[in-house]
Design an enzyme around this catalytic site. Sequence first.
Site, PDB file in Angstrom:
ATOM      1  N   GLY A 172       2.547   3.464  13.481  1.00 22.58           N
ATOM      2  CA  GLY A 172       3.152   2.261  13.758  1.00 22.58           C
ATOM      3  C   GLY A 172       2.399   1.637  15.037  1.00 22.58           C
ATOM      4  N   GLY A 197       6.987   4.455   8.499  1.00 19.93           N
ATOM      5  CA  GLY A 197       6.083   5.755   8.792  1.00 19.93           C
ATOM      6  C   GLY A 197       6.304   6.135  10.049  1.00 19.93           C
ATOM      7  CB  SER A 198       4.208   8.632  11.749  1.00 15.40           C
ATOM      8  OG  SER A 198       3.000   8.021  11.819  1.00 15.40           O
ATOM      9  CE  LYS A 216      -1.915   2.622   2.967  1.00 13.37           C
ATOM     10  NZ  LYS A 216      -1.740   3.983   2.081  1.00 13.37           N
ATOM     11  CB  CYS A 267      13.051   8.444   9.386  1.00 14.83           C
ATOM     12  SG  CYS A 267      14.113   7.308   8.268  1.00 14.83           S
ATOM     13  CD  GLU A 321      13.223  -0.074   9.745  1.00 11.82           C
ATOM     14  OE1 GLU A 321      13.830   0.763  10.579  1.00 11.82           O
ATOM     15  OE2 GLU A 321      13.871  -1.082   9.916  1.00 11.82           O
TER      16      GLU A 321
END
Length: 485
Positions: free
Chosen positions: A236, A231-232, A178, A288, A254
Site C-alpha cells: 500500500g 493487500g499489505s 491485476k 485482514c 484496504e
Amino acid sequence: MTITQELKVKSFETRLFINGKFVESSDGGKFDLISPTTNEKFAEATEQDANAAVAAAKAAFPAWSALSPSEKGVYFKKLAALIIESHDELAELEAMSMGRPVSNYFESYVAAESLNHYAEAGYQALGTSSLNTPGFVNITMRQPYGVVAAIIPWNVPVLFLIGKTAPALMAGNTVVVKSSEKAPLTSVKIATLVEKAGFPPGVINIISGHGQISGNVLSHHMDVRVVSFTGSGRTGRLIQQAAAKSNLKNVILELGGKSPAIIFPDANLERAVKETAHSIQWNSGQVCMANSRIYVHESIAPKFIELFQKSFAEIKSGDPLLPSTNHGPQADGIQYKQVQAYIEEGKKAGKMTIGSEPSEQKNGFFVQPTVFLDTPENAKIMKEEIFGPVVNINTFKDEDEVVAKANDTEYGLYAAVYTKDVSRALRMAKKLDSGSVGVNCTSPSGARDMPFGGYKASGIGREGWTVSIDNYLEHKSVLIRVDEE
Ligand code: NAD
C-alpha cells in the site's frame, strides 16, 4: 496433496484478458502457480501488457461512460448469473490455488449479489444544486475518472475483484484488474465469464502476474486515474508513493489488521468462544480483519480458555477439496514459513498451549490453529499481522486498561466487544480506534450497506454498497450566473 474425487474443473485458462481477448504475454513469459493441488504456468503480464490493458480501457471509456445505468446493468446481471452457475468451479479453483476449503466457499454468492445490487444502483450517482450564492444557480456534476486499476490480494480474490470492479464500472469508468500471483485462477475464470456476458472489449481487462512488474506499472501509469488496492501495508505504501511520483492518482487502500476482541464477564460465553475461534481460524487465519488478539476479563478467563481450546481441537484440517474439511493449508510456502517464524517468536514471548509443530508431512502447508497465552503486550506477535491461525489470549481487569491495550497497535480495521451492557458496548465502540466495531459479534460479520475500511495504518478510504460508487466519481462544480430581468 492428492485429489480425491471427481472435479468440476477439467481445465483452466492461464492467459491474460486484454481488450476482450485472451492473449499470451507479449514476451511469452510465464510464472508458476505452485499450490497444494496444481502446478500450472500462467502468463506473466509484462510492462507492454499492462500498458496494452490500460490503452484498451482508455479506448473503451467514451462509449462505456455514455451508457445509461440500466444499459450497463444488463451486463452486470448476465455476469452475476454466470458466476452463480460457476459456483462449484470457482470453489474448486480457489481450493486448488490457495488451499481454501470448498466446504465454506461463499464468495460467488456475495459477488453475484453485489453485481445485482450495482446493476440497479447507478441512478444514485447524482450531483447537487445550490441557490445559496445570490445571482447564481450552481450545480455539481458527478463524472467518472476514466481508467481505474484494481490490484487485489489472494485471500478472497473474487470478492475483491467484483467489489472494486462493479462500482467503478457502474460509475462509468473502465477497469484493469491485476490478480495476485498466488491466486490467479478464479480471476482468469471470471475473465472467461466477462467474455461470455458480452461486455464490450476493453471495459474490463484482467491480467495476472507479480506486483513487480505489472502492479508497479499500473500504479505509476499516467493514464490510470484511480488505484483501488487491497493487500499489505508494505505494498500500500509503495502504491501511494507511485501515485505521488506519477500523476497523483486517487488511491483507495484496504490494508492489514491486528484486530482485538474484548470479552466482558456478562458476555454470552459460548457465543463469544464460537465466534472468536471461527474468526481467527476461518480461511486459515488469512483474513485482514481476523481477531488475532483476544482480551478476556480475568474473572472468566479460565472458562473461556478451556472452551476456546476445545473449539480449536475440533477443527478438521485436510484436503480443501473434500466437503468434510474446514481447515486448509496456508496459501503457499512463503505464507507458511512466515507464520511458523511468528510461532517461533511467540514461543519466546508467551505460553503456547495448543498449536503446531511444522506439519509438511501432509504434503501441504498446514498450520494447526495455535493459541498463545499471557504474551507481553509489546511482543512482536501482539503488534504485527501474522496472517495465520494464531491467536493471543490475554486478560484484563477494567475498561480503561483494555481500551489502552486494544488501541496500542498501528492497525485499526475491526474490533469486537462482547457484553450485555448496552452503555458499555457503546462506550467501547466510541473509544476503539477501528473502522468497524462488532458488538456481540466479531469478524467476518459485516453488513453490505456499512462502509468498510481502516483507521490508522489499516487503510485509506472506505468500500461498501453505500460508498463505493462515490469513490469512482469526480465532483465538478458548475457556476451558472442568472441575470436579473
Ligand atoms: P500484497 O500486498 O503482497 O499483494 C497484494 C497485491 O499487490 C497482489 O496482487 C500483488 O501482486 C500486488 N503487488 C505487490 N507488489 C506490488 C507493487 N510494488 N506495486 C503494485 N502492486 C503490487 O498482499 P497479499 O499478501 O496479497 O494479501 C495479504 C494482505 O492483504 C494482508 O496484509 C491482509 O491484511 C491484506 N488484506 C486486507 C483487506 C482489507 O480489506 N483491509 C482484505 C484482505 C487482505
